[in-house]
Design an enzyme around this catalytic site. Structure first.
Site, PDB file in Angstrom:
ATOM      1  N   ASP A  38      59.284  53.682  41.085  1.00  0.00           N
ATOM      2  CA  ASP A  38      59.955  54.108  42.313  1.00  0.00           C
ATOM      3  C   ASP A  38      59.305  53.486  43.544  1.00  0.00           C
ATOM      4  O   ASP A  38      59.997  53.158  44.520  1.00  0.00           O
ATOM      5  CB  ASP A  38      59.943  55.632  42.422  1.00  0.00           C
ATOM      6  N   LEU A  84      70.986  59.074  40.897  1.00  0.00           N
ATOM      7  CA  LEU A  84      70.722  59.794  42.140  1.00  0.00           C
ATOM      8  C   LEU A  84      69.662  59.070  42.952  1.00  0.00           C
ATOM      9  O   LEU A  84      68.723  58.504  42.391  1.00  0.00           O
ATOM     10  CB  LEU A  84      70.229  61.211  41.844  1.00  0.00           C
ATOM     11  N   LYS A 116      65.377  68.621  36.986  1.00  0.00           N
ATOM     12  CA  LYS A 116      65.675  67.251  36.550  1.00  0.00           C
ATOM     13  C   LYS A 116      64.936  67.000  35.237  1.00  0.00           C
ATOM     14  O   LYS A 116      63.737  66.733  35.228  1.00  0.00           O
ATOM     15  CB  LYS A 116      65.237  66.247  37.616  1.00  0.00           C
ATOM     16  N   LYS A 312      61.340  64.259  43.236  1.00  0.00           N
ATOM     17  CA  LYS A 312      60.512  64.043  42.050  1.00  0.00           C
ATOM     18  C   LYS A 312      59.068  64.452  42.336  1.00  0.00           C
ATOM     19  O   LYS A 312      58.515  64.150  43.398  1.00  0.00           O
ATOM     20  CB  LYS A 312      60.592  62.576  41.610  1.00  0.00           C
ATOM     21  N   CYS A 409      35.017  43.059  12.958  1.00  0.00           N
ATOM     22  CA  CYS A 409      34.472  42.026  12.069  1.00  0.00           C
ATOM     23  C   CYS A 409      33.300  41.259  12.672  1.00  0.00           C
ATOM     24  O   CYS A 409      32.699  40.415  11.993  1.00  0.00           O
ATOM     25  CB  CYS A 409      35.577  41.052  11.668  1.00  0.00           C
TER      26      CYS A 409
END
Length: 671
Positions: A38, A84, A116, A312, A409
């Site tokens: 974002d 959205l 959401k 968010k 190794c």
């Protein structure tokens, strides 16, 4: 920033966002968190707003999601399935509410708030009460038909019996995997020697896109949040939700109708603190104008509705102690450092480890053992370290130094390419690389030998029974029967799985070989052009980069693989074992054949008014054409711009190759 700097930055960000968009929407394999993505997108939007004439035609700011997959039938949405606009700022939520009131003067506005959910958006189409189709979002205008897969999800009703049903309607929702089921699925994968999936969203997307309509779809769940129909009166979003509940669709009970900005912000704040109590991952809150007529007045942009916004939550960031660092060896020899942390509760789970990616990340963070470090969990299972509190560092603390020799190794590591990646060059003798290669070889997307898991691979290596993937095809009954825990049935299952794998198509075998940068999609693309292993083994770098979407790095990786005598010997053994190392001619009817430049090759020389040269190359590849670097008899067209190389023009004329200008290539591209 001047205009030339802005042009370069917009071009860089456009390519970067498009790359991460593809990983997220089409491949379900994101490399960065939602928050990081974002932030990139916001930078691009800001620059495009400042310099609108520099916005590129393919800008991801003007489209939704990813392209539909070629593996599924494409269905066009009756109503655009837009994404959205989102924000991490409470101030922008306030601005959204203020804009709504400004554009609807004097109106009483209600807001409908919903969680959401972090999953995959799907559209369910019903006719006469029966489920007709289930479609993914895709690019917002068309998506993939995943009907048969979605029918396996228990709470998607296939038949609805109700007297008030309209003749046709569409229900939209979010398919997801609960946190508990995700943990069970990963435990199951680990038990079968498979890599754990990164997060529930990746698991959901991958499960929905699995071509087989049977399988673990019953791990999935779905919450519905939207109802669309021209045959119903739906005055508010709240009424839509009420109808969905009445028809027994699975609707999350966490929604709330709000009448003021204060109520909206209180809802956001409540779920930020309570989200870890939920059985499913969420990454924010959706705020919608409730009234349908008001929604219509506010309208849409090309990408999102103006009547809704997603707030968010920022990824959680907490401090803990770095206790140690160990180093893992991947199947291609890449050494990956992993930080071991003092356990801490983050986003609802106990975190003990964090990825460090590579040597450059250790150097960038200036890590010392015992440091107080900040960790972030942006949806991934293994969080990452984002910083160090140097003020709390002990004076005698020991800096973390990247290992110089392979922890498996003991071979001295080498650095390849310009990246800060170190590799163990002991490709044949390193036990961890062999384990990784064999796990990849038997994976369901490769040779699909599901009866061989991680523990079986380790036992086969420890017993000295398997040194390369080809050795699997020489195993005898007694070899497997002698392994700890193996009885007759398990032994026969392993042998049966190995035998069945001989029928896997050429593109799967090529993927199974584990050639660096050759994933499932690239293997399929290569075998559309090179239909047998012998032809492919003789291909040059120039030949390979003529294939659409094949770049120089992939081409070099493929040619390097076939230049190694040990790899050629491995292929000879696989041939003798009866594996499919050619693709039937029918299979060469690939998707690009109907594209305008399919089968044509081009060399580009000079500069152009409408394109950078790299942009023109990508456009040609997308239209089915191939790009060569030098003039040869294989070439169809030399594209000449201003100041072309005189040597190339003369060479093309000598070979009778057509030369075309910018206007002519635009016509061929159908632009």
């Amino acid at each position: 920033m001047d205009k030339e700097q802005a042009r370069k930055e917009i071009k860089r960000l456009t390519a970067l966002v498009a790359y991460h968009n593809k990983l997220y929407y089409e491949e379900a394999q994101p490399e960065i968190s939602d928050y990081e993505f974002d932030q990139l997108l916001e930078k691009l939007i800001a620059l495009e707003n400042q310099f609108p004439d520099l916005r590129l035609p393919n800008s991801p700011t003007q489209r939704v999601g990813g392209e539909p997959s070629k593996k599924f039938a494409t269905v066009y949405h009756q109503y655009p399935m837009l994404s959205l606009s989102n924000t991490y700022s409470a101030e922008e939520v306030m601005q959204f509410v203020k804009r709504a009131h400004k554009q609807l003067p004097g109106a009483t506005i209600e807001f409908f708030c919903e969680l959401k959910f972090d999953g995959v958006a799907i559209s369910l189409l019903y006719k006469e009460g029966k489920l007709d189709k289930v479609v993914t979002r895709g690019d917002g205008f068309k998506g993939d038909d995943i009907t048969e897969n979605a029918k396996q999800i228990p709470n998607i009703p296939q038949i609805i019996e109700h007297k008030d049903l309209p003749p046709a309607f569409e229900v939209r929702g979010e398919a997801f995997m609960s946190l508990a089921d995700f943990e069970k699925l990963n435990r199951d994968r680990l038990a079968h020697g498979l890599e754990p999936l990164a997060n529930p969203r990746n698991a959901t997307a991958g499960t929905l896109k699995t071509l087989k309509s049977t399988g673990p779809k019953r791990w999935l769940d779905c919450y519905m949040y939207s109802l669309l129909s021209t045959d119903m009166d739906l005055p508010t979003h709240e009424v839509c939700i009420q109808w969905l509940e009445k028809w027994c669709f699975h609707v999350s009970p966490t929604y709330k109708k709000c009448r003021t900005l204060e109520e909206v912000m209180a809802y956001i704040e409540y779920w930020e603190s309570a989200k870890n109590s939920l059985p499913v991952a969420i990454d924010g809150v959706v705020i919608k104008v409730n009234d349908t007529l008001q929604q219509n007045k506010l309208g849409l942009t090309a990408k999102s509705p103006r009547w809704a916004i997603a707030y968010k939550y920022k990824p959680e960031n907490l401090a803990t102690i770095l206790e140690s660092v160990d180093y893992q060896v991947g199947r291609t020899g890449v050494i990956t450092p992993v930080a071991h942390l003092k356990p801490i509760l983050l986003a609802g789970t106990i975190v003990k480890r964090a990825t460090l990616h590579n040597a450059g990340e250790i150097q960038r963070l200036d890590l010392h053992l015992g440091d107080t470090v900040f960790i972030e969990k942006g949806g991934e299972i293994i969080p990452k370290i984002t910083g160090t509190d140097v003020s709390k560092r002990s004076l005698d603390s020991e800096p973390v130094k990247f290992v110089t020799h392979c922890p498996a190794c003991g071979t001295e590591l080498v650095k390849r390419y310009e990246k800060a990646l170190y590799y163990c060059p002991n490709t044949k003798g390193c036990p961890y690389q062999l384990q990784g290669l064999l796990k990849h070889f038997v994976h369901r997307k490769a040779m699909d030998i599901r009866s061989i898991g991680k523990q079986t691979i380790e036992m086969l290596i420890n017993r000295g029974l398997v040194h390369t993937p080809a050795d699997l095809y020489s195993l005898k009954y007694q070899d497997i029967r002698s392994l700890e825990g193996f009885k007759d049935l398990a032994t026969r299952n392993v042998l049966s799985g190995i035998e069945s794998s001989k029928q896997r198509p050429f593109e799967r075998v090529l993927f199974a070989l584990g050639i660096r940068h050759v994933g499932e999609v690239i293997a399929d693309k290569i075998t559309q052009y090179y239909t047998d292993i012998d032809t492919l083994s003789n291909a040059t770098v120039e030949d390979l980069i003529a294939i659409p979407f094949i770049g120089t790095e992939i081409a070099h990786s493929v040619t390097n693989y076939f230049e190694n005598p040990e790899n050629l010997a491995l292929i000879d053994v696989l041939k003798q074992a009866g594996l499919q190392l050619s693709r039937p001619q029918l299979a060469t009817v690939f998707a690009t054949q109907s594209l305008p430049l399919s089968g044509k090759t081009f060399v580009i020389s000079g500069t152009f008014q409408n394109f950078e040269r790299e942009e023109l190359k990508e456009l040609i590849k997308k239209k089915g054409g191939g790009i060569l670097t030098n003039i040869s008899a294989k070439l169809n067209y030399l594209i000449i711009g201003e100041n072309p190389g005189p040597g190339k023009v003369a060479q093309a004329q000598a070979l009778g190759i057509s030369t075309i200008n910018e206007t002519e290539i635009l016509q061929m591209l159908e632009l």
